[in-house]
Motif scaffolding. Structure first.
Motif, short mmCIF file in Angstrom:
data_model
loop_
_atom_site.label_atom_id
_atom_site.label_comp_id
_atom_site.label_asym_id
_atom_site.label_seq_id
_atom_site.Cartn_x
_atom_site.Cartn_y
_atom_site.Cartn_z
N SER A 28 -97.26 -35.30 -100.72
CA SER A 28 -96.43 -34.10 -100.36
C SER A 28 -96.10 -34.19 -98.77
O SER A 28 -95.43 -33.25 -98.53
N LYS A 29 -96.72 -35.05 -98.13
CA LYS A 29 -96.38 -34.99 -96.95
C LYS A 29 -95.28 -35.92 -96.39
O LYS A 29 -94.73 -36.74 -96.95
N ALA A 30 -94.60 -35.59 -95.34
CA ALA A 30 -93.31 -36.25 -94.93
C ALA A 30 -93.39 -37.59 -94.61
O ALA A 30 -92.56 -38.35 -94.54
N ASP A 31 -94.55 -37.93 -94.04
CA ASP A 31 -94.66 -39.30 -93.34
C ASP A 31 -95.40 -40.20 -94.66
O ASP A 31 -95.75 -41.32 -94.32
N SER A 32 -95.28 -39.84 -95.98
CA SER A 32 -95.80 -40.62 -96.78
C SER A 32 -95.05 -42.04 -97.20
O SER A 32 -95.68 -43.09 -97.62
N ASP A 144 -86.52 -46.41 -99.56
CA ASP A 144 -86.02 -45.66 -98.50
C ASP A 144 -86.66 -46.26 -97.09
O ASP A 144 -85.81 -46.47 -96.36
N GLU A 145 -87.84 -46.42 -97.13
CA GLU A 145 -88.32 -46.91 -95.86
C GLU A 145 -88.09 -48.51 -95.65
O GLU A 145 -87.76 -48.64 -94.21
N LEU A 146 -87.85 -49.13 -96.36
CA LEU A 146 -87.43 -50.48 -96.13
C LEU A 146 -86.04 -50.65 -96.21
O LEU A 146 -85.40 -51.78 -95.82
#
Length: 242
Positions: A28-32, A144-146
């Motif tokens: 639920s956190k933005a930095d997940s 997304d992060e990659l």
């Protein structure tokens, strides 16, 4: 995969429990997204909380699975032998591996492989659907992060109609007391292995026993948490992304 455990035997391995902790990802956190990728790079393994899967559904699945494994052998045998799907007892796979466990391996695409219990089948279907949704969310966060352009590059493999996803329930019955030098000192539940898939989603009851191997070849015990899920990066994703 779900594990129901009543172990009386602890595998003797070098375990690092003092300096290392399993990464915990709050979905639920933005930095997940960042934390998921870091956990994949550093551990290849992490725990997820606030996953959105109702605890009632988790409890129903565990209850139905427990009923199945508490059934007489004659009833459980109707769901086996595993070929490769179905009920298995001690024999793991086709290579002669043996573990102190019973298991149920189901092809999630084929209802005919489920035990002859409509209620169990319905619970499994609901559970698998919810876990797949969570797994796709995690895989898309990774992409997304990659900075992978197609956000569903991994998740579409999971949702494909020809996906080889499977559902496995492991049950570890009480093990006979192991006496020194009786030849059974190496009895374990499910031995050391890697998972060939993209990811494996694991959950257990509140009994310990799961361990992961770290980069320095030491072993880390995973504290049990029946309300959370654990994600193991499989060999396929490891070679593609990390």
């Amino acid at each position: 995969m779900v594990a129901l455990s009543k172990p009386t035997l602890i595998q003797e391995l070098f375990v690092n429990t003092l300096t290392t902790q399993i990464p915990v990802i709050d979905l639920s956190k933005a930095d997940s997204k960042q934390l998921i990728v870091k956990a994949c790079e550093d551990f290849g393994f992490f725990k997820v909380v606030n996953h959105g899967i109702p605890l009632k559904l988790i409890d129903k699945l565990e209850s139905e699975a427990a009923k199945f494994f508490d059934s007489p052998e004659s009833v459980k045998a109707q769901a086996g032998p595993p070929d490769p799907f179905g009920y298995g007892n001690k024999n793991i796979g086709r290579n002669g591996d043996v573990g102190w466990l019973e298991y149920l391996l189901l092809d999630v695409k084929r209802h005919s492989t489920h035990p002859q219990n409509l209620n169990f089948q319905c619970v499994v279907d609901d559970y698998v659907r919810a876990v797949k949704k969570m797994a796709c969310e995690i895989l898309e966060m990774m992409a997304d992060e990659l900075k992978i352009e197609a956000r569903n590059v991994f998740s579409k493999l999971l949702m494909d109609e020809e996906s080889d996803s499977v559902f496995r329930v492991n049950y570890y019955p009480p093990c006979p007391e192991v006496k020194e030098n009786d030849g059974n000192g190496n009895l374990i539940g499910f031995g050391e292995h890697t998972d060939p898939q993209i990811i494996s989603v694991l959950r257990s009851d509140n009994t310990s026993g799961l361990q992961i191997s770290l980069k320095d070849a030491s072993w880390l015990s995973v504290p049990p948490d029946s309300q959370s899920f654990f994600i193991n990066v499989g060999d396929s994703l490891q070679t593609q992304a990390f």
